[in-house]
Design an enzyme around this catalytic site. Structure first.
Site, PDB file in Angstrom:
ATOM      1  N   LYS A  42       0.809  -1.206   0.000  1.00  0.00           N
ATOM      2  CA  LYS A  42       0.000   0.000   0.000  1.00  0.00           C
ATOM      3  C   LYS A  42       0.842   1.255   0.000  1.00  0.00           C
ATOM      4  O   LYS A  42       0.375   2.347  -0.309  1.00  0.00           O
ATOM      5  CB  LYS A  42      -0.870   0.016   1.280  1.00  0.00           C
ATOM      6  CG  LYS A  42      -1.768  -1.155   1.449  1.00  0.00           C
ATOM      7  CD  LYS A  42      -2.412  -1.079   2.871  1.00  0.00           C
ATOM      8  CE  LYS A  42      -2.922  -2.416   3.258  1.00  0.00           C
ATOM      9  NZ  LYS A  42      -3.347  -2.475   4.666  1.00  0.00           N
ATOM     10  N   GLY A  43       2.107   1.096   0.405  1.00  0.00           N
ATOM     11  CA  GLY A  43       2.936   2.263   0.710  1.00  0.00           C
ATOM     12  C   GLY A  43       3.085   3.272  -0.413  1.00  0.00           C
ATOM     13  O   GLY A  43       3.211   4.467  -0.172  1.00  0.00           O
ATOM     14  N   GLU A  98       7.424   2.494  -6.269  1.00  0.00           N
ATOM     15  CA  GLU A  98       7.538   1.949  -4.913  1.00  0.00           C
ATOM     16  C   GLU A  98       7.832   3.084  -3.940  1.00  0.00           C
ATOM     17  O   GLU A  98       8.407   4.114  -4.311  1.00  0.00           O
ATOM     18  CB  GLU A  98       8.638   0.863  -4.917  1.00  0.00           C
ATOM     19  CG  GLU A  98       8.950   0.205  -3.594  1.00  0.00           C
ATOM     20  CD  GLU A  98       7.777  -0.493  -2.890  1.00  0.00           C
ATOM     21  OE1 GLU A  98       6.750   0.168  -2.686  1.00  0.00           O
ATOM     22  OE2 GLU A  98       7.939  -1.655  -2.508  1.00  0.00           O
ATOM     23  N   ASP A  99       7.434   2.882  -2.690  1.00  0.00           N
ATOM     24  CA  ASP A  99       7.667   3.920  -1.685  1.00  0.00           C
ATOM     25  C   ASP A  99       9.146   4.028  -1.310  1.00  0.00           C
ATOM     26  O   ASP A  99       9.705   5.117  -1.257  1.00  0.00           O
ATOM     27  CB  ASP A  99       6.793   3.684  -0.441  1.00  0.00           C
ATOM     28  CG  ASP A  99       6.885   2.261   0.125  1.00  0.00           C
ATOM     29  OD1 ASP A  99       7.691   1.439  -0.389  1.00  0.00           O
ATOM     30  OD2 ASP A  99       6.145   1.954   1.069  1.00  0.00           O
ATOM     31  N   ASP A 102      14.672  -0.606   0.543  1.00  0.00           N
ATOM     32  CA  ASP A 102      15.351  -0.825   1.819  1.00  0.00           C
ATOM     33  C   ASP A 102      16.361  -1.957   1.605  1.00  0.00           C
ATOM     34  O   ASP A 102      17.435  -1.735   1.039  1.00  0.00           O
ATOM     35  CB  ASP A 102      14.275  -1.145   2.861  1.00  0.00           C
ATOM     36  CG  ASP A 102      14.795  -1.252   4.273  1.00  0.00           C
ATOM     37  OD1 ASP A 102      15.727  -0.521   4.614  1.00  0.00           O
ATOM     38  OD2 ASP A 102      14.263  -2.071   5.047  1.00  0.00           O
ATOM     39  N   LYS A 130      17.269   3.821   0.818  1.00  0.00           N
ATOM     40  CA  LYS A 130      18.217   3.693   1.935  1.00  0.00           C
ATOM     41  C   LYS A 130      19.343   2.795   1.462  1.00  0.00           C
ATOM     42  O   LYS A 130      19.328   1.580   1.704  1.00  0.00           O
ATOM     43  CB  LYS A 130      17.549   3.001   3.129  1.00  0.00           C
ATOM     44  CG  LYS A 130      16.554   3.809   3.915  1.00  0.00           C
ATOM     45  CD  LYS A 130      16.183   2.975   5.156  1.00  0.00           C
ATOM     46  CE  LYS A 130      14.832   3.319   5.686  1.00  0.00           C
ATOM     47  NZ  LYS A 130      14.365   2.368   6.717  1.00  0.00           N
ATOM     48  N   PHE A 151      14.195   4.585  10.402  1.00  0.00           N
ATOM     49  CA  PHE A 151      12.846   4.155  10.042  1.00  0.00           C
ATOM     50  C   PHE A 151      11.944   5.367   9.879  1.00  0.00           C
ATOM     51  O   PHE A 151      11.850   6.201  10.768  1.00  0.00           O
ATOM     52  CB  PHE A 151      12.280   3.205  11.088  1.00  0.00           C
ATOM     53  CG  PHE A 151      11.091   2.455  10.582  1.00  0.00           C
ATOM     54  CD1 PHE A 151      11.255   1.295   9.828  1.00  0.00           C
ATOM     55  CD2 PHE A 151       9.807   2.925  10.815  1.00  0.00           C
ATOM     56  CE1 PHE A 151      10.161   0.617   9.326  1.00  0.00           C
ATOM     57  CE2 PHE A 151       8.699   2.241  10.313  1.00  0.00           C
ATOM     58  CZ  PHE A 151       8.880   1.086   9.571  1.00  0.00           C
ATOM     59  N   VAL A 152      11.291   5.466   8.731  1.00  0.00           N
ATOM     60  CA  VAL A 152      10.455   6.638   8.438  1.00  0.00           C
ATOM     61  C   VAL A 152       8.990   6.233   8.208  1.00  0.00           C
ATOM     62  O   VAL A 152       8.704   5.107   7.798  1.00  0.00           O
ATOM     63  CB  VAL A 152      10.974   7.423   7.209  1.00  0.00           C
ATOM     64  CG1 VAL A 152      12.288   8.118   7.525  1.00  0.00           C
ATOM     65  CG2 VAL A 152      11.126   6.522   5.987  1.00  0.00           C
ATOM     66  N   ASP A 158       4.184   3.266   6.568  1.00  0.00           N
ATOM     67  CA  ASP A 158       3.524   2.986   7.853  1.00  0.00           C
ATOM     68  C   ASP A 158       4.464   2.361   8.859  1.00  0.00           C
ATOM     69  O   ASP A 158       5.537   1.849   8.516  1.00  0.00           O
ATOM     70  CB  ASP A 158       2.371   2.003   7.623  1.00  0.00           C
ATOM     71  CG  ASP A 158       2.872   0.582   7.354  1.00  0.00           C
ATOM     72  OD1 ASP A 158       3.684   0.416   6.418  1.00  0.00           O
ATOM     73  OD2 ASP A 158       2.483  -0.338   8.080  1.00  0.00           O
TER      74      ASP A 158
HETATM   75  P1  IMP Z   1      12.710  -4.153   1.159  1.00  0.00           P
HETATM   76  O1  IMP Z   1      12.127  -5.370   0.539  1.00  0.00           O
HETATM   77  O2  IMP Z   1      13.505  -4.464   2.404  1.00  0.00           O
HETATM   78  O3  IMP Z   1      13.472  -3.258   0.202  1.00  0.00           O
HETATM   79  O4  IMP Z   1      11.531  -3.339   1.790  1.00  0.00           O
HETATM   80  C1  IMP Z   1      10.575  -2.775   1.079  1.00  0.00           C
HETATM   81  C2  IMP Z   1       9.375  -2.490   1.952  1.00  0.00           C
HETATM   82  O5  IMP Z   1       9.663  -2.414   3.363  1.00  0.00           O
HETATM   83  C3  IMP Z   1       8.889  -1.122   1.563  1.00  0.00           C
HETATM   84  O6  IMP Z   1       8.017  -1.193   0.470  1.00  0.00           O
HETATM   85  C4  IMP Z   1       8.207  -0.671   2.820  1.00  0.00           C
HETATM   86  O7  IMP Z   1       6.878  -1.120   2.828  1.00  0.00           O
HETATM   87  C5  IMP Z   1       8.962  -1.326   3.945  1.00  0.00           C
HETATM   88  N1  IMP Z   1       9.929  -0.378   4.550  1.00  0.00           N
HETATM   89  C6  IMP Z   1      11.266  -0.366   4.427  1.00  0.00           C
HETATM   90  N2  IMP Z   1      11.818   0.650   5.112  1.00  0.00           N
HETATM   91  C7  IMP Z   1      10.781   1.315   5.677  1.00  0.00           C
HETATM   92  C8  IMP Z   1      10.704   2.485   6.509  1.00  0.00           C
HETATM   93  O8  IMP Z   1      11.686   3.153   6.869  1.00  0.00           O
HETATM   94  N3  IMP Z   1       9.452   2.848   6.883  1.00  0.00           N
HETATM   95  C9  IMP Z   1       8.319   2.174   6.510  1.00  0.00           C
HETATM   96  N4  IMP Z   1       8.357   1.085   5.732  1.00  0.00           N
HETATM   97  C10 IMP Z   1       9.574   0.657   5.318  1.00  0.00           C
HETATM   98 MG    MG Z   2       5.764  -1.199   0.648  1.00  0.00          MG
END
Ligand code: IMP
Ligand code: MG
Length: 176
Positions: A42-43, A98-99, A102, A130, A151-152, A158
């Protein structure tokens, strides 16, 4: 909103100004053809709606639901599609919206999944990045802001489903 655990990192005006720049840039990069903007729920829903309106050309909008089996601040690394796309990607230029990037686990998985659907091209637009946290290689062609390893929340992001509707992107402090 007064909440002692929140500190503004990127105010709304900066987010909106940066999205207008990205809209201009992406519109120039795709002068023609079918451009599909895929919102990762949803982000990314707030980012998608503002970015789509900043575009200077027609776009298709579609949504994909993803679950990474994580309720807290880290995802488990296991990715599952909870809502699939409505429109075929065959022969289309695809922009995954994508939001945040990470660990890169989600987008690395999604890139492979979308490639199987025979689009003409695939790129990623991420509002936040990040880079210090990366575990899997991901290249986002369009990035709103690089941020430190904190963490944001807000503007779609969310913590346990809370804070998505904040206008600003804020650092969430003092939580486990
Ligand atoms: P990844 O698969 O670790 O790259 O994470 C992606 C998902 O983790 C993002 O689409 C977010 O939903 C969540 N996420 C990663 N970092 C944050 C953060 O700082 N705040 C909120 N959600 C995060
Ligand atoms: Mg997400």
């Amino acid at each position: 909103m007064i909440d002692p655990t929140l500190r503004v990192l990127i105010p709304s005006e900066k987010i909106q100004a940066r999205i207008r720049e990205l809209g201009d840039q992406i519109s120039r990069d795709y002068p023609d053809g079918n451009l599909h903007m895929i919102c990762i729920l949803k982000g990314a829903c707030f980012f998608l709606t503002d970015l789509a309106r900043a575009m200077k050309r027609d776009v298709f909008v579609d949504f994909m639901g993803i679950s990474t089996y994580g309720k807290g601040k880290t995802s488990s690394g296991e990715v599952k599609v909870t809502k699939d796309l409505d429109i075929s990607l065959e022969g289309a230029d695809v922009l995954i919206v994508e939001d945040i990037v990470d660990s890169g686990v989600t987008l690395n998985y999604l890139m492979h999944l979308m490639e199987q659907r025979r689009p003409k091209s695939i790129r990623i637009a991420a509002l936040l990045d990040k880079p210090e946290r990366r575990l899997r290689p991901v290249h986002a062609s369009y990035v709103g802001f690089q941020i430190p390893d904190q963490f944001v929340v807000g503007y779609g992001l969310d913590y346990a489903e809370k804070y998505r509707n904040l206008d600003d992107i804020c650092i969430l402090e003092n939580t486990a």
